[in-house]
Design an enzyme around this catalytic site. Structure first.
Site, PDB file in Angstrom:
ATOM      1  N   SER A   1     -36.839  52.612  19.628  1.00  0.00           N
ATOM      2  CA  SER A   1     -37.147  53.753  20.506  1.00  0.00           C
ATOM      3  C   SER A   1     -36.953  55.080  19.796  1.00  0.00           C
ATOM      4  CB  SER A   1     -36.253  53.742  21.750  1.00  0.00           C
ATOM      5  OG  SER A   1     -36.625  52.712  22.609  1.00  0.00           O
TER       6      SER A   1
ATOM      7  N   GLN B   1     -29.034  51.257  24.546  1.00  0.00           N
ATOM      8  CA  GLN B   1     -29.962  52.380  24.320  1.00  0.00           C
ATOM      9  C   GLN B   1     -29.558  53.257  23.132  1.00  0.00           C
ATOM     10  OE1 GLN B   1     -30.459  54.291  28.080  1.00  0.00           O
ATOM     11  NE2 GLN B   1     -32.654  54.505  27.798  1.00  0.00           N
TER      12      GLN B   1
ATOM     13  N   ARG C   1     -33.549  45.836  24.624  1.00  0.00           N
ATOM     14  CA  ARG C   1     -33.994  47.100  25.229  1.00  0.00           C
ATOM     15  C   ARG C   1     -33.280  47.266  26.565  1.00  0.00           C
ATOM     16  NH1 ARG C   1     -38.751  48.231  22.359  1.00  0.00           N
ATOM     17  NH2 ARG C   1     -38.361  50.399  22.823  1.00  0.00           N
TER      18      ARG C   1
ATOM     19  N   TYR D   1     -41.569  44.300  27.831  1.00  0.00           N
ATOM     20  CA  TYR D   1     -42.764  44.379  26.983  1.00  0.00           C
ATOM     21  C   TYR D   1     -43.992  43.904  27.758  1.00  0.00           C
ATOM     22  CZ  TYR D   1     -39.737  45.098  22.950  1.00  0.00           C
ATOM     23  OH  TYR D   1     -38.832  45.612  22.056  1.00  0.00           O
TER      24      TYR D   1
ATOM     25  N   ASP E   1     -30.755  51.766  19.925  1.00  0.00           N
ATOM     26  CA  ASP E   1     -32.141  51.293  19.937  1.00  0.00           C
ATOM     27  C   ASP E   1     -32.993  52.110  18.961  1.00  0.00           C
ATOM     28  OD1 ASP E   1     -34.748  50.659  20.514  1.00  0.00           O
ATOM     29  OD2 ASP E   1     -34.565  50.926  22.678  1.00  0.00           O
TER      30      ASP E   1
END
Ligand code: NAD
Length: 374
Positions: free
Chosen positions: A132, A126, A121, A227, A129
């Site tokens: 997400s 990104q 992450r 997280y 990902d």
């Protein structure tokens, strides 16, 4: 190099490629084959893929055996792994914490397997990902679904027949899905409150125009990967107490609280559900990993004796197959492109790369991360 996207089995509605991603991969010099019908559920017929430069195959076994790269949404059947070429690359969701058997089969078959769940992450990763890109859509749809099930409207309305007050929405867990749930509920005119154990989230909640529910749990925080850290049983109890009143006042409660690689915490007990108003809706986005709500049935919608509807449907993003496919296919194509050697026209396995360190689960017959070995 040959790249193949098999048709996903029912009930999966998403595909691992769309015409845009096909164009991108063809431009890299890949020969792309799509299994006939793979895009139908996401509104792409075979012709749309052909127009983008792909070939269509009716012979799945042959295409699997011929492929240097296979892209999928869900995990393959173990029997299909043996049909792949030694040295092929396989990229999909793999649920590695629960499916060590798959990793073993990939290692034995000499296939290099990437787990999309394990994509770091980080800012650099990104664009690849998929957790997400899918959670964002699930968060949006959780509120749309709840609004449809609710026997009330969400916005305030002042009419000659009287004033209707706005619905109250409570979002528990403000990661990617939670933020999008808040934004969607605000757009629909609801009064929104939210809670997360990561203190950094408070500012993000406020910036969306929602209220952050304050519950003092002592030290909480987050891991290096961003997280949430697991709470102690005492902290969970304090959290439940702090949230019970907010749940009781809410028309819609959306729970999204997950713990990476572990079962989700139970945050809304059956007593808290019993304290909610008749007709209110709970959407449990953590249903697949155990659920945040006592009474959630994974994959189903149930109604309690007190008239509270608990929605535990899995993968809400798959209810929006067109956009879920668009962003997932883009994540995969970006991943291939990131590691593509344009000169050699081949995927480069730089094993010291931070992204591959996270998501490449098997390489040259080995399971790389000891957490996933027997
Ligand atoms: P997730 O799906 O693992 O969990 C959802 C949310 O639940 C999280 O915000 C978590 O803090 C929260 N939660 C856990 N236990 C809880 C509890 N007891 N009570 C209330 N809330 C609880 O999280 P996610 O959406 O995958 O995001 C994880 C992190 O990764 C976030 O910090 C996110 O901003 C970050 N992220 C970073 C990038 C990037 O930098 N490129 C991209 C995506 C996500």
């Amino acid at each position: 190099m040959h790249l193949f996207c098999p048709r996903e089995p029912d009930p999966e509605t998403r595909a691992s490629a769309d015409p845009e991603s096909v164009k991108k991969m063809v431009d890299l010099g890949l020969s792309v084959t799509i299994e006939s019908g793979a895009g139908l559920a996401s509104d792409h017929d075979d012709l749309a893929y052909v127009d983008a430069g792909a070939g269509i195959s009716e012979n799945r076994d042959q295409a699997l055996a011929n492929a240097d790269i296979v892209l999928r949404v869900g995990s393959p059947e173990v029997e299909e792994i043996a049909k792949l070429k030694r040295g092929a690359l396989h990229v999909s969701f793999l649920n590695p914490f629960a499916r060590k058997d798959l990793l073993k089969a990939f290692a034995e078959a000499g296939v290099h397997a990437v787990s999309m769940e394990m994509m770091p992450r980080t800012t650099l990763a990104q664009k690849m990902d998929a957790i997400s890109s899918q959670a964002n859509l699930a968060g949006y749809y959780s509120v749309i679904l709840a609004a449809e099930r609710l026997n009330r409207i969400l916005p305030m309305m002042m009419t000659p027949a009287g004033t209707i007050s706005p619905a109250r929405v409570f979002v528990i867990g403000v990661g990617v899905a939670g933020l999008q749930a808040i934004a969607t509920a605000k757009r629909l005119g609801a009064r929104v409150e939210a809670f997360d154990t990561r203190p950094v989230v408070e500012e993000q909640v406020r910036s969306l125009g929602a209220k952050f529910v304050k519950i003092d749990l002592g030290e909480t925080g987050q891991t290096d990967q961003g997280y949430a850290k697991e709470l102690t049983p005492e902290q969970i109890e304090m959290q439940r107490k702090g949230m019970a009143k907010v749940c009781a006042q809410s028309d819609i409660v959306v729970t999204t609280a997950k713990l990476f690689g572990r079962p989700a915490p139970t945050l809304v007990t059956k007593e808290m559900v019993a304290g909610m108003k008749r007709g209110s809706i709970l959407v449990d986005l953590a249903a697949e990993t155990g659920g945040n709500v006592e009474g959630t049935v994974a994959g189903e919608e149930v109604e309690t004796k007190g008239g509270v509807r608990i929605i535990g449907l899995n993968k809400l993003e798959a209810c929006l197959p067109c956009h879920a496919t668009q962003v997932y296919a883009s994540n995969l194509a970006n991943f291939i492109e990131h590691f593509w050697d344009k000169e050699a026209k081949a995927f480069q396995y730089n094993l010291e790369d931070e992204i591959l360190k996270g998501c490449l689960m098997t390489h040259d017959g080995e399971i790389r991360d000891e957490r996933f070995r027997d």
